[in-house]
Design a protein around this motif. Sequence first.
Motif, PDB file in Angstrom:
ATOM      1  N   ARG A  21       0.765  -1.191   0.003  1.00 57.94           N
ATOM      2  CA  ARG A  21      -0.243  -0.009  -0.005  1.00 57.94           C
ATOM      3  C   ARG A  21       0.798   1.223   0.047  1.00 57.94           C
ATOM      4  NH1 ARG A  21      -5.440  -1.075   1.810  1.00 57.94           N
ATOM      5  NH2 ARG A  21      -5.720  -3.152   2.834  1.00 57.94           N
ATOM      6  N   TRP A  76     -20.585  -5.097  -8.544  1.00 60.67           N
ATOM      7  CA  TRP A  76     -20.013  -6.037  -7.965  1.00 60.67           C
ATOM      8  C   TRP A  76     -20.869  -6.792  -6.823  1.00 60.67           C
ATOM      9  CZ3 TRP A  76     -14.792  -3.846  -5.625  1.00 60.67           C
ATOM     10  CH2 TRP A  76     -14.035  -3.576  -6.746  1.00 60.67           C
ATOM     11  N   GLY A 100     -16.803  -9.255  -5.312  1.00 59.62           N
ATOM     12  CA  GLY A 100     -15.946  -8.524  -4.310  1.00 59.62           C
ATOM     13  C   GLY A 100     -16.161  -8.729  -2.844  1.00 59.62           C
ATOM     14  N   LEU A 106      -6.363  -7.795  -1.553  1.00 60.47           N
ATOM     15  CA  LEU A 106      -5.822  -6.607  -1.760  1.00 60.47           C
ATOM     16  C   LEU A 106      -5.415  -6.466  -3.316  1.00 60.47           C
ATOM     17  CD1 LEU A 106      -4.991  -3.880  -0.298  1.00 60.47           C
ATOM     18  CD2 LEU A 106      -2.622  -4.997   0.129  1.00 60.47           C
ATOM     19  N   LYS A 109      -8.364  -5.679  -5.367  1.00 58.02           N
ATOM     20  CA  LYS A 109      -8.794  -4.140  -5.264  1.00 58.02           C
ATOM     21  C   LYS A 109      -7.893  -3.130  -5.988  1.00 58.02           C
ATOM     22  CE  LYS A 109     -10.303  -5.053  -0.205  1.00 58.02           C
ATOM     23  NZ  LYS A 109      -9.860  -4.920   1.139  1.00 58.02           N
ATOM     24  N   HIS A 110      -6.532  -3.652  -5.843  1.00 54.49           N
ATOM     25  CA  HIS A 110      -5.774  -2.954  -6.538  1.00 54.49           C
ATOM     26  C   HIS A 110      -5.805  -3.024  -8.161  1.00 54.49           C
ATOM     27  CE1 HIS A 110      -1.746  -1.656  -8.600  1.00 54.49           C
ATOM     28  NE2 HIS A 110      -1.729  -0.894  -7.711  1.00 54.49           N
ATOM     29  N   ALA A 112      -8.693  -3.567  -9.588  1.00 57.36           N
ATOM     30  CA  ALA A 112     -10.173  -2.781  -9.795  1.00 57.36           C
ATOM     31  C   ALA A 112      -9.702  -1.217  -9.801  1.00 57.36           C
ATOM     32  CB  ALA A 112     -10.823  -2.965  -8.526  1.00 57.36           C
ATOM     33  N   ALA A 113      -8.816  -0.798  -9.225  1.00 60.65           N
ATOM     34  CA  ALA A 113      -8.377   0.591  -9.367  1.00 60.65           C
ATOM     35  C   ALA A 113      -7.696   1.007 -10.579  1.00 60.65           C
ATOM     36  CB  ALA A 113      -7.649   1.120  -7.976  1.00 60.65           C
ATOM     37  N   HIS A 127     -22.932  -1.893  -5.883  1.00 65.31           N
ATOM     38  CA  HIS A 127     -22.632  -3.033  -4.974  1.00 65.31           C
ATOM     39  C   HIS A 127     -23.890  -3.904  -4.403  1.00 65.31           C
ATOM     40  CE1 HIS A 127     -21.165  -5.383  -1.378  1.00 65.31           C
ATOM     41  NE2 HIS A 127     -20.006  -5.470  -2.135  1.00 65.31           N
ATOM     42  N   LEU A 142     -13.814  -2.354   0.789  1.00 64.19           N
ATOM     43  CA  LEU A 142     -13.619  -2.050  -0.720  1.00 64.19           C
ATOM     44  C   LEU A 142     -13.608  -0.781  -1.110  1.00 64.19           C
ATOM     45  CD1 LEU A 142     -16.173  -4.927  -1.922  1.00 64.19           C
ATOM     46  CD2 LEU A 142     -13.597  -4.864  -2.291  1.00 64.19           C
ATOM     47  N   ASP A 145     -10.555   1.318  -0.082  1.00 68.13           N
ATOM     48  CA  ASP A 145      -9.105   1.022  -0.676  1.00 68.13           C
ATOM     49  C   ASP A 145      -9.054   1.140  -2.140  1.00 68.13           C
ATOM     50  OD1 ASP A 145      -7.711  -0.295   1.674  1.00 68.13           O
ATOM     51  OD2 ASP A 145      -8.563  -2.265   1.403  1.00 68.13           O
ATOM     52  N   VAL A 146     -10.123   0.881  -2.779  1.00 67.31           N
ATOM     53  CA  VAL A 146     -10.246   1.184  -4.351  1.00 67.31           C
ATOM     54  C   VAL A 146     -10.130   2.719  -4.464  1.00 67.31           C
ATOM     55  CG1 VAL A 146     -11.589   0.931  -6.124  1.00 67.31           C
ATOM     56  CG2 VAL A 146     -11.334  -1.130  -4.729  1.00 67.31           C
TER      57      VAL A 146
END
Length: 196
Positions: A21, A76, A100, A106, A109-110, A112-113, A127, A142, A145-146
């Motif tokens: 992160r 999601w 999701g 993790l 999530k990365h 997805a970003a 969602h 979620l 982080d995203v």
Amino acid sequence: MLAKTLRDYKRLGEYVGMARRSGRIPWSAIRDDKQVAAEAPPSFTGTEHFWRTVDAIARDYRVDRQHGQLVWLELWSETEGMVSQLARVEEEFGISCYSGGGFGGLAGKHDAAERVIADGKRTGVLHIGDYDASGEWILTALAEDVTAFAAAAAAEVEFVRVAVTPEQVETSCRPPRRASPTAARSAAPPPPRPRR
């Protein structure tokens, strides 16, 4: 050195997650095991087979429903098992569906970003999840982080719970499902019953 215990394994996972992160460990430095397949290039048994394939592709032609929209949408689901069912519904609208759920993931999530950043548009994530303490925590984790990963590249993403909502619970007259007692972040246990 760490002992080969579940506790130390979890602690190591937390340290590595924090290092990824913060950028101390690059995302590309660790392989997150996923099934990877390299498909063979398309081939045909002859010209007739080739033209049948072209004809089938032409029949399946579809216009991208999200092309030209101001907000790119994704759907999601908290549970992986619902993705195939939801895909049949959202297919008409040209929206991709992803699972999701869970408290880990993790790298997911990365990823997805990274999709949000690559699209270059404001993204809305619709969602679907359980209406309980655990389900609320999953959505919050979620979204945090995203959103943070996307914001690092000045990309915008917004999460919207479309099911199950408090209003849906109220109108269906069903009590919310209680979180599993084994869930890592389930709701606190109910107060003790009064003695008679």
